[in-house]
Scaffold this motif. Structure first.
Motif, PDB file in Angstrom:
ATOM      1  N   GLY A 115       3.232  84.663   4.101  1.00  9.34           N
ATOM      2  CA  GLY A 115       2.333  85.638   3.504  1.00  9.34           C
ATOM      3  C   GLY A 115       1.216  84.992   2.698  1.00  9.34           C
ATOM      4  N   ILE A 116       1.558  83.969   1.928  1.00  8.32           N
ATOM      5  CA  ILE A 116       0.545  83.254   1.137  1.00  8.32           C
ATOM      6  C   ILE A 116      -0.528  82.676   2.052  1.00  8.32           C
ATOM      7  N   ALA A 117      -0.088  82.087   3.161  1.00  7.87           N
ATOM      8  CA  ALA A 117      -1.047  81.515   4.102  1.00  7.87           C
ATOM      9  C   ALA A 117      -1.917  82.602   4.731  1.00  7.87           C
ATOM     10  N   GLU A 118      -1.295  83.704   5.112  1.00  5.39           N
ATOM     11  CA  GLU A 118      -2.034  84.780   5.780  1.00  5.39           C
ATOM     12  C   GLU A 118      -3.001  85.469   4.818  1.00  5.39           C
ATOM     13  N   MET A 119      -2.638  85.560   3.549  1.00  7.04           N
ATOM     14  CA  MET A 119      -3.534  86.162   2.546  1.00  7.04           C
ATOM     15  C   MET A 119      -4.698  85.243   2.221  1.00  7.04           C
ATOM     16  N   THR A 120      -4.496  83.928   2.381  1.00  2.00           N
ATOM     17  CA  THR A 120      -5.543  82.966   2.045  1.00  2.00           C
ATOM     18  C   THR A 120      -6.480  82.708   3.210  1.00  2.00           C
ATOM     19  N   PHE A 121      -5.906  82.553   4.406  1.00  2.00           N
ATOM     20  CA  PHE A 121      -6.708  82.139   5.563  1.00  2.00           C
ATOM     21  C   PHE A 121      -6.726  83.151   6.708  1.00  2.00           C
ATOM     22  N   GLY A 122      -5.919  84.212   6.624  1.00  2.00           N
ATOM     23  CA  GLY A 122      -5.759  85.098   7.766  1.00  2.00           C
ATOM     24  C   GLY A 122      -6.184  86.526   7.519  1.00  2.00           C
ATOM     25  N   GLN A 123      -5.364  87.459   8.007  1.00  2.62           N
ATOM     26  CA  GLN A 123      -5.722  88.875   7.995  1.00  2.62           C
ATOM     27  C   GLN A 123      -5.809  89.464   6.591  1.00  2.62           C
ATOM     28  N   GLY A 124      -5.105  88.870   5.631  1.00  2.28           N
ATOM     29  CA  GLY A 124      -5.119  89.418   4.283  1.00  2.28           C
ATOM     30  C   GLY A 124      -6.244  88.905   3.406  1.00  2.28           C
ATOM     31  N   VAL A 131      -0.674  94.811   0.408  1.00  2.00           N
ATOM     32  CA  VAL A 131      -0.576  94.254   1.761  1.00  2.00           C
ATOM     33  C   VAL A 131       0.863  93.803   1.979  1.00  2.00           C
ATOM     34  N   LEU A 132       1.405  94.148   3.142  1.00  2.00           N
ATOM     35  CA  LEU A 132       2.770  93.762   3.482  1.00  2.00           C
ATOM     36  C   LEU A 132       2.736  92.873   4.718  1.00  2.00           C
ATOM     37  N   VAL A 133       3.231  91.652   4.575  1.00  2.00           N
ATOM     38  CA  VAL A 133       3.338  90.715   5.698  1.00  2.00           C
ATOM     39  C   VAL A 133       4.797  90.689   6.124  1.00  2.00           C
ATOM     40  N   LEU A 134       5.054  90.975   7.413  1.00  2.00           N
ATOM     41  CA  LEU A 134       6.416  91.006   7.942  1.00  2.00           C
ATOM     42  C   LEU A 134       6.543  89.994   9.065  1.00  2.00           C
ATOM     43  N   SER A 142       9.787  89.320   4.733  1.00  2.00           N
ATOM     44  CA  SER A 142       8.726  90.143   4.159  1.00  2.00           C
ATOM     45  C   SER A 142       8.055  89.440   2.989  1.00  2.00           C
ATOM     46  N   ALA A 143       6.757  89.682   2.871  1.00  2.00           N
ATOM     47  CA  ALA A 143       5.995  89.205   1.711  1.00  2.00           C
ATOM     48  C   ALA A 143       5.095  90.349   1.265  1.00  2.00           C
ATOM     49  N   GLY A 148      -3.504  91.105  -4.309  1.00  2.00           N
ATOM     50  CA  GLY A 148      -3.541  89.681  -3.982  1.00  2.00           C
ATOM     51  C   GLY A 148      -2.457  88.857  -4.626  1.00  2.00           C
ATOM     52  N   VAL A 149      -1.597  89.481  -5.437  1.00  2.00           N
ATOM     53  CA  VAL A 149      -0.529  88.769  -6.145  1.00  2.00           C
ATOM     54  C   VAL A 149       0.801  88.998  -5.429  1.00  2.00           C
ATOM     55  N   LEU A 150       1.525  87.915  -5.159  1.00  2.00           N
ATOM     56  CA  LEU A 150       2.806  87.994  -4.460  1.00  2.00           C
ATOM     57  C   LEU A 150       3.901  88.553  -5.354  1.00  2.00           C
ATOM     58  N   VAL A 151       4.688  89.490  -4.797  1.00  2.00           N
ATOM     59  CA  VAL A 151       5.952  89.907  -5.408  1.00  2.00           C
ATOM     60  C   VAL A 151       7.042  89.139  -4.652  1.00  2.00           C
ATOM     61  N   PRO A 152       7.591  88.064  -5.202  1.00  2.00           N
ATOM     62  CA  PRO A 152       8.416  87.144  -4.405  1.00  2.00           C
ATOM     63  C   PRO A 152       9.786  87.694  -4.030  1.00  2.00           C
TER      64      PRO A 152
END
Length: 248
Positions: A115-124, A131-134, A142-143, A148-152
């Motif tokens: 999720g961190i990668a996708e929020m930084t360089f991808g769809q997010g 935003v929910l990354v599954l 799940s992320a 923009g802040v992760l709930v770990p």
């Protein structure tokens, strides 16, 4: 493993992604999110005990002759480097100080890394809402991001559907085990997505994991109110996110 980075450009780190079926690793340019060498994948040892998996992680470090920062993902809850759950690997992981086991590497939940990668360089990228990354693979990771802040460590694959963990019905492994067509599997995925949509009202759902590169086979059969898109980094997101954690 996480030796001095004197011989490594500070913008580069080694990311290693531990999955239920494979352990994957590659050096990553953390300023661009791109792999700087071809990734190495080694089948996850069975049983996937801490010592057996640590041996594979060390093999990947040795393969790249790596001396800089290392980040490692784990398929379960990780708090301050200590494993708290282990649904898809050996139960002996629970309570293990993975940071110490991996010689001081940064260790985090596998879906959180993706999720961190996708929020930084991808769809997010640039998204400010929820935003929910599954990630769909051996299980469902799940992320969850708010502003923009992760709930770990959300681990939403273990939400209950039909009296059992959702990942037992809707993971990619469940698709294979039950020999489901992509269309039939999409029905199960949609049911799961409607459940998390109801709980979190996200502005975007990103589908990652191994199935993301086959999104054209199942996403057209999914219709929910929230936009659902395949991960831009596909199955490399965990490697990239692990490297980002190490570089920080």
């Amino acid at each position: 493993m996480n030796a001095s980075s004197a011989n490594t450009p500070p913008r580069t780190a080694l990311g290693i992604d531990i999955g239920g079926s494979g352990v994957k690793g590659a050096p990553v340019d953390v300023t661009t999110g791109s792999l700087t060498q071809d990734r190495l994948r080694i089948p996850t040892p069975q049983p996937a005990t801490p010592d057996a998996v640590a041996a594979v992680v060390r093999e990947i470090v040795k393969h790249f002759a790596w001396t800089g920062p290392v980040g490692v993902t784990f398929p379960g809850v990780v708090v301050d480097g200590v494993v708290r759950t282990a649904a898809n690997v050996d139960r002996s992981w629970v309570g293990v100080d993975a940071r110490a086991l991996f010689d001081g590497a940064a260790v985090l939940n596998d879906a959180d890394a993706a999720g961190i990668a996708e929020m930084t360089f991808g769809q997010g990228r640039g998204r400010t809402g929820t935003v929910l990354v599954l990630t769909f693979g051996t299980g469902i990771g799940s992320a969850l991001f708010a502003g923009g802040v992760l709930v770990p460590n959300t681990e939403l694959g273990h939400l209950e559907l039909h009296g059992r963990d959702a990942e037992h019905r809707a993971s990619d492994r469940a698709r294979e085990e039950h020999d489901l067509s992509w269309e039939k599997w999409a029905e199960r995925v949609e049911e799961y997505l409607r459940h998390v949509e109801m709980l979190f009202s996200p502005s975007l759902i990103v589908i990652g994991g191994g199935v993301s590169k086959k999104a054209d086979k199942f996403l057209p059969h999914i219709g929910i109110d929230t936009p659902v898109v395949p991960a831009a980094l596909q199955n490399q997101a965990g490697i990239v996110g692990a490297a980002m954690a190490a570089s920080r």
